[in-house]
Enzyme design. Structure first.
Site, PDB file in Angstrom:
ATOM      1  N   HIS A 289       0.843  -1.199   0.000  1.00  0.00           N
ATOM      2  CA  HIS A 289       0.000   0.000   0.000  1.00  0.00           C
ATOM      3  C   HIS A 289       0.880   1.252   0.000  1.00  0.00           C
ATOM      4  CE1 HIS A 289      -3.692   2.288   1.396  1.00  0.00           C
ATOM      5  NE2 HIS A 289      -2.726   3.110   1.773  1.00  0.00           N
ATOM      6  N   GLU A 290       1.861   1.284   0.911  1.00  0.00           N
ATOM      7  CA  GLU A 290       2.747   2.456   1.025  1.00  0.00           C
ATOM      8  C   GLU A 290       3.702   2.557  -0.161  1.00  0.00           C
ATOM      9  OE1 GLU A 290       2.203   4.762   3.105  1.00  0.00           O
ATOM     10  OE2 GLU A 290       0.700   3.647   4.252  1.00  0.00           O
TER      11      GLU A 290
END
Length: 360
Positions: free
Chosen positions: A67-68
């Site tokens: 996600h990051e």
């Protein structure tokens, strides 16, 4: 990052793990171990329960990392410097030096993370239907988790992605500062509501509400400081003719200077060049007869008169220091302190309020 450990480097981005991550890993492993399908592996054999519970908890944070990474890769496409990704008890954060103020770019960066989580959820759901037993449950948990992560991050509250999405839409119709203030206030209101529900029903929700409230407050503070301090150069507000000390002075002499001038740190200059800095922390519990050269800090962070006051503020905040020597052509020309910046902010805010009252 003393409380974290660098574990990898992906696409040139350092990956850090905060010690608090291990707390939630233990909690998640235990939860998966005792819960039945579709949220755990209690219906499997003992060895399978332990195996899948452990790796499911690890995969949760691997998904957070993806996600990051999605945020980071899109940000790097726009020229943003990403200093690293930190995984901790509440998830993860991509440490970017500066978020673009272009609404379209900020929107793209903000949506990249939830899009990656939705994609992982969709793939996991397909795999859960194509497999059986513990593997199927593993992917089903991943599908649930990543869907929740994506939806939760789209809540319009800083520091979640939804707060930045909201700001990017508002910034098309008003100033960046006004958009940030509105988004931060929306985030605080949501945090208060979450906190009330958390107090009565779920302690974790209460902790997340506190995290969201502080994140919204910090985002508003940083943008406000940038708006004010970016108007000035360090040379405009620094203290020139700096009182400095030399390496051959004693700790006793430094203590006398601190009592006399009420400053807690002094640049150390030798032959006209800055060679270090000595602060109250450096001389605590040190014999008065010792030389400054023995206790001073040699790796000194400096700034130039031409850099913005906001850059000075960022350096002090990130490094948790109270002052920066101002250097030009390797020579000390001044010093700027956190107090200087805070006084400037207060003065400008008072002037702006006075002008607003006169105009109204």
């Amino acid at each position: 990052m003393r409380s974290s450990l660098r574990v990898a480097k992906i696409f040139g981005i350092d990956i850090y793990v905060h010690w608090s991550l291990f707390i939630i890993l233990v909690f998640l492993s235990g939860y998966f171990y005792v819960s039945s399908k579709p949220f755990g592996f209690a219906d499997l054999s003992e060895i399978e329960r332990v195996f899948f519970s452990f790796f499911a908890s690890l995969f949760v944070f691997f998904a957070v990392l993806l996600h990051e990474l999605a945020h980071s890769l899109v940000a790097m496409k726009y020229g943003v410097v990403v200093r690293g990704i930190m995984l901790f008890i509440f998830g993860g954060v991509a440490m970017m030096e500066e978020i673009p103020k272009n609404p379209r770019q900020e929107l793209s960066i903000s949506l990249a993370g939830p899009a990656a989580s939705f994609l992982i959820a969709f793939i996991s759901f397909l795999l859960s239907n194509a497999t059986s037993g513990g593997v199927s449950t593993f992917f089903l948990i991943s599908a649930y988790f990543n869907t929740v992560v994506a939806i939760f991050n789209l809540i319009p509250a800083f520091p979640m992605d939804g707060g930045r999405v909201l700001r990017s839409f508002l910034a098309r119709r008003m100033s960046y500062v006004s958009a940030t203030r509105i988004s931060a206030n929306v985030g605080k209101a949501i945090a208060v509501i979450m906190g009330i529900f958390g107090f009565f029903f779920n302690i974790w929700l209460l902790l997340i509400a506190l995290f969201v409230y502080l994140g919204a407050t910090e985002e508003e503070k940083i943008v406000t400081m940038e708006n004010i301090l970016s108007r000035f150069k360090v040379g405009d507000i620094m203290t020139p003719n700096v009182l400095y000390v030399t390496p051959d002075m004693t700790v006793g002499e430094i203590i006398d200077l601190m009592f006399k001038h009420k400053h807690l740190g002094y640049p150390v200059v030798e032959n006209g060049r800055l060679v270090g800095i000595v602060t109250l922390n450096d001389i605590m519990n040190v014999e008065r007869s010792r030389r400054v050269s023995e206790v001073m800090s040699r790796n000194v962070l400096t700034i130039t008169p031409r850099q913005s006051a906001f850059e000075a503020f960022k350096i002090m905040s990130e490094k948790n220091i109270g002052r920066l020597p101002v250097v030009e052509d390797d020579k000390l020309v001044g010093i700027i302190t956190r107090s200087d910046l805070m006084r400037l902010k207060e003065i400008l805010e008072i002037i702006e309020v006075s002008e607003w009252k006169r105009s109204s």
